[in-house]
Design a protein around this motif. Structure first.
Motif, PDB file in Angstrom:
ATOM      1  N   ASN A  38       0.842  -1.189   0.000  1.00 51.17           N
ATOM      2  CA  ASN A  38       0.000   0.000   0.000  1.00 51.17           C
ATOM      3  C   ASN A  38       0.883   1.247   0.000  1.00 51.17           C
ATOM      4  O   ASN A  38       1.856   1.327   0.749  1.00 51.17           O
ATOM      5  N   THR A  39       0.552   2.210  -0.837  1.00 52.80           N
ATOM      6  CA  THR A  39       1.405   3.390  -0.966  1.00 52.80           C
ATOM      7  C   THR A  39       1.071   4.492   0.034  1.00 52.80           C
ATOM      8  O   THR A  39       1.749   5.507   0.069  1.00 52.80           O
ATOM      9  N   TYR A  40       0.009   4.325   0.817  1.00 53.90           N
ATOM     10  CA  TYR A  40      -0.298   5.324   1.828  1.00 53.90           C
ATOM     11  C   TYR A  40       0.762   5.283   2.934  1.00 53.90           C
ATOM     12  O   TYR A  40       1.250   4.207   3.284  1.00 53.90           O
ATOM     13  N   PRO A  41       1.113   6.434   3.488  1.00 54.33           N
ATOM     14  CA  PRO A  41       2.078   6.430   4.600  1.00 54.33           C
ATOM     15  C   PRO A  41       1.485   5.782   5.835  1.00 54.33           C
ATOM     16  O   PRO A  41       0.268   5.722   5.993  1.00 54.33           O
ATOM     17  N   ALA A  51      -7.020   1.483  11.728  1.00 50.48           N
ATOM     18  CA  ALA A  51      -6.434   1.301  10.397  1.00 50.48           C
ATOM     19  C   ALA A  51      -7.408   1.742   9.310  1.00 50.48           C
ATOM     20  O   ALA A  51      -7.014   2.363   8.314  1.00 50.48           O
ATOM     21  N   GLY A  52      -8.699   1.432   9.510  1.00 57.42           N
ATOM     22  CA  GLY A  52      -9.700   1.825   8.529  1.00 57.42           C
ATOM     23  C   GLY A  52      -9.867   3.323   8.441  1.00 57.42           C
ATOM     24  O   GLY A  52      -9.970   3.886   7.342  1.00 57.42           O
ATOM     25  N   GLU A  53      -9.884   3.989   9.593  1.00 57.90           N
ATOM     26  CA  GLU A  53     -10.032   5.445   9.580  1.00 57.90           C
ATOM     27  C   GLU A  53      -8.793   6.107   8.988  1.00 57.90           C
ATOM     28  O   GLU A  53      -8.909   7.107   8.265  1.00 57.90           O
ATOM     29  N   GLU A  55      -6.898   4.966   6.634  1.00 56.27           N
ATOM     30  CA  GLU A  55      -6.994   4.855   5.183  1.00 56.27           C
ATOM     31  C   GLU A  55      -7.988   5.871   4.627  1.00 56.27           C
ATOM     32  O   GLU A  55      -7.746   6.495   3.597  1.00 56.27           O
ATOM     33  N   GLN A  56      -9.111   6.059   5.314  1.00 52.02           N
ATOM     34  CA  GLN A  56     -10.081   7.062   4.879  1.00 52.02           C
ATOM     35  C   GLN A  56      -9.492   8.469   4.947  1.00 52.02           C
ATOM     36  O   GLN A  56      -9.734   9.300   4.063  1.00 52.02           O
ATOM     37  N   ARG A  57      -8.705   8.732   5.987  1.00 53.13           N
ATOM     38  CA  ARG A  57      -8.063  10.038   6.112  1.00 53.13           C
ATOM     39  C   ARG A  57      -7.081  10.270   4.955  1.00 53.13           C
ATOM     40  O   ARG A  57      -7.008  11.384   4.413  1.00 53.13           O
ATOM     41  N   CYS A  58      -6.354   9.246   4.591  1.00 53.21           N
ATOM     42  CA  CYS A  58      -5.425   9.384   3.464  1.00 53.21           C
ATOM     43  C   CYS A  58      -6.187   9.647   2.175  1.00 53.21           C
ATOM     44  O   CYS A  58      -5.815  10.520   1.378  1.00 53.21           O
ATOM     45  N   GLU A  59      -7.270   8.916   1.954  1.00 55.77           N
ATOM     46  CA  GLU A  59      -8.082   9.107   0.751  1.00 55.77           C
ATOM     47  C   GLU A  59      -8.648  10.526   0.697  1.00 55.77           C
ATOM     48  O   GLU A  59      -8.653  11.156  -0.374  1.00 55.77           O
ATOM     49  N   LEU A  60      -9.122  11.022   1.828  1.00 53.42           N
ATOM     50  CA  LEU A  60      -9.724  12.347   1.840  1.00 53.42           C
ATOM     51  C   LEU A  60      -8.685  13.443   1.662  1.00 53.42           C
ATOM     52  O   LEU A  60      -8.926  14.429   0.943  1.00 53.42           O
ATOM     53  N   SER A  61      -7.531  13.290   2.290  1.00 53.96           N
ATOM     54  CA  SER A  61      -6.487  14.306   2.117  1.00 53.96           C
ATOM     55  C   SER A  61      -6.009  14.358   0.673  1.00 53.96           C
ATOM     56  O   SER A  61      -5.737  15.439   0.125  1.00 53.96           O
ATOM     57  N   VAL A  62      -5.923  13.188   0.016  1.00 49.48           N
ATOM     58  CA  VAL A  62      -5.589  13.155  -1.406  1.00 49.48           C
ATOM     59  C   VAL A  62      -6.654  13.886  -2.217  1.00 49.48           C
ATOM     60  O   VAL A  62      -6.353  14.612  -3.170  1.00 49.48           O
ATOM     61  N   LYS A  85     -16.388   5.135   8.534  1.00 53.23           N
ATOM     62  CA  LYS A  85     -17.032   3.826   8.478  1.00 53.23           C
ATOM     63  C   LYS A  85     -17.292   3.279   9.883  1.00 53.23           C
ATOM     64  O   LYS A  85     -16.419   3.301  10.748  1.00 53.23           O
ATOM     65  N   GLY A  86     -18.497   2.798  10.086  1.00 51.41           N
ATOM     66  CA  GLY A  86     -18.866   2.200  11.358  1.00 51.41           C
ATOM     67  C   GLY A  86     -19.294   3.182  12.417  1.00 51.41           C
ATOM     68  O   GLY A  86     -19.820   2.783  13.462  1.00 51.41           O
ATOM     69  N   SER A  87     -19.094   4.493  12.178  1.00 44.78           N
ATOM     70  CA  SER A  87     -19.407   5.484  13.213  1.00 44.78           C
ATOM     71  C   SER A  87     -20.908   5.655  13.421  1.00 44.78           C
ATOM     72  O   SER A  87     -21.336   6.172  14.452  1.00 44.78           O
ATOM     73  N   GLU A  88     -21.711   5.196  12.455  1.00 41.96           N
ATOM     74  CA  GLU A  88     -23.164   5.314  12.618  1.00 41.96           C
ATOM     75  C   GLU A  88     -23.679   4.409  13.730  1.00 41.96           C
ATOM     76  O   GLU A  88     -24.810   4.580  14.220  1.00 41.96           O
ATOM     77  N   LEU A  89     -22.859   3.472  14.160  1.00 42.54           N
ATOM     78  CA  LEU A  89     -23.250   2.562  15.237  1.00 42.54           C
ATOM     79  C   LEU A  89     -22.968   3.144  16.616  1.00 42.54           C
ATOM     80  O   LEU A  89     -23.419   2.595  17.626  1.00 42.54           O
TER      81      LEU A  89
END
Length: 246
Positions: A38-41, A51-53, A55-62, A85-89
């Motif tokens: 994976n190329t994300y830092p 780990a999931g959050e 990855e989402q942070r990396c996607e959003l910053s990109v 993801k999952g925060s709606e619970l």
């Protein structure tokens, strides 16, 4: 090239994985290599992000950096948000990520993104400034549409100009037909989006299925199930508006 990377990243990744698997299986054992990592830092040490959050942070910053490259930012204003993801619970969920008010789109990083609740309160240990019009508008749609996970708003010149017309987006190009097929709604201007009273009207204007909301005298907003969808819709929309204005 870089702008399209986010749109097709899932397709490209799937194709690359399939190609790698086929090539690896058919190559001599001495020539076989593992798939690229994976190329994300990696997340910073001792951070509170899963780990999931991360990855989402990396996607959003990109996404913010791509928006800057496309000229979709307006100084320190405008927002791209992503539901965690999952925060709606969670009891105070769902949560969503957005930029720290005061940062340019080209300055946003995965760690600097804020995590907030639907009322704009920051989730520990998020620290920064929440721009009220940003959370008022985005929270209304994150709460009211379960299918919406990503929201992309900008003040790109030509698309904002179309928001100031009575004709709206016209089917004058292939790009326009793509955007129109997503479902285009309009919302009348009520001010600078500081009133919580306007939230149900945003949701009513967008409707249960449409993906594009043209904010009168304000600018375009698109929603999607993923950042890739939101980006591609915004890209075709802004291109169509450029054709129409020019």
């Amino acid at each position: 090239m870089i702008a399209w990377a986010l749109v097709f990243i899932s397709t490209l990744a799937a194709s690359a994985n399939a190609f790698t698997a086929t090539a690896t299986a058919s190559a001599p054992a001495s020539h076989r290599t593992s798939a690229p990592p994976n190329t994300y830092p990696s997340p910073p040490p001792n951070c509170d992000f899963s780990a999931g959050e991360w990855e989402q942070r990396c996607e959003l910053s990109v996404s913010y950096r791509i928006a800057h490259m496309e000229g979709w930012g307006m100084n320190i204003f405008n927002h791209i948000t992503l539901k965690v993801k999952g925060s709606e619970l969670l009891e105070d969920g769902p949560h969503f990520l957005l930029n720290d008010y005061g940062q340019g789109f080209d300055e946003v990083t995965a760690s600097s993104l804020l995590k907030v609740t639907l009322d704009g309160s920051q989730v520990p240990h998020s620290q920064g400034r929440v721009f009220k019009p940003g959370y008022v508008l985005h929270a209304a749609l994150h709460e009211g549409r379960e299918d919406v996970h990503a929201i992309w708003h900008c003040h790109q010149l030509e698309s904002t100009a179309i928001c100031q017309t009575t004709t709206g987006l016209l089917p004058l190009s292939q790009e326009a037909t793509f955007a129109l097929a997503k479902g285009v709604s309009h919302h009348p201007y009520e001010g600078s989006v500081n009133s919580l009273d306007e939230q149900p009207r945003f949701l009513q204007s967008l409707g249960p299925k449409n993906k594009v909301l043209m904010l009168e005298d304000h600018g375009p907003l698109v929603v999607g199930s993923r950042l890739e969808e939101a980006f591609s819709t915004m890209w075709f929309l802004t291109r169509a508006c450029q054709y129409q204005v020019r």
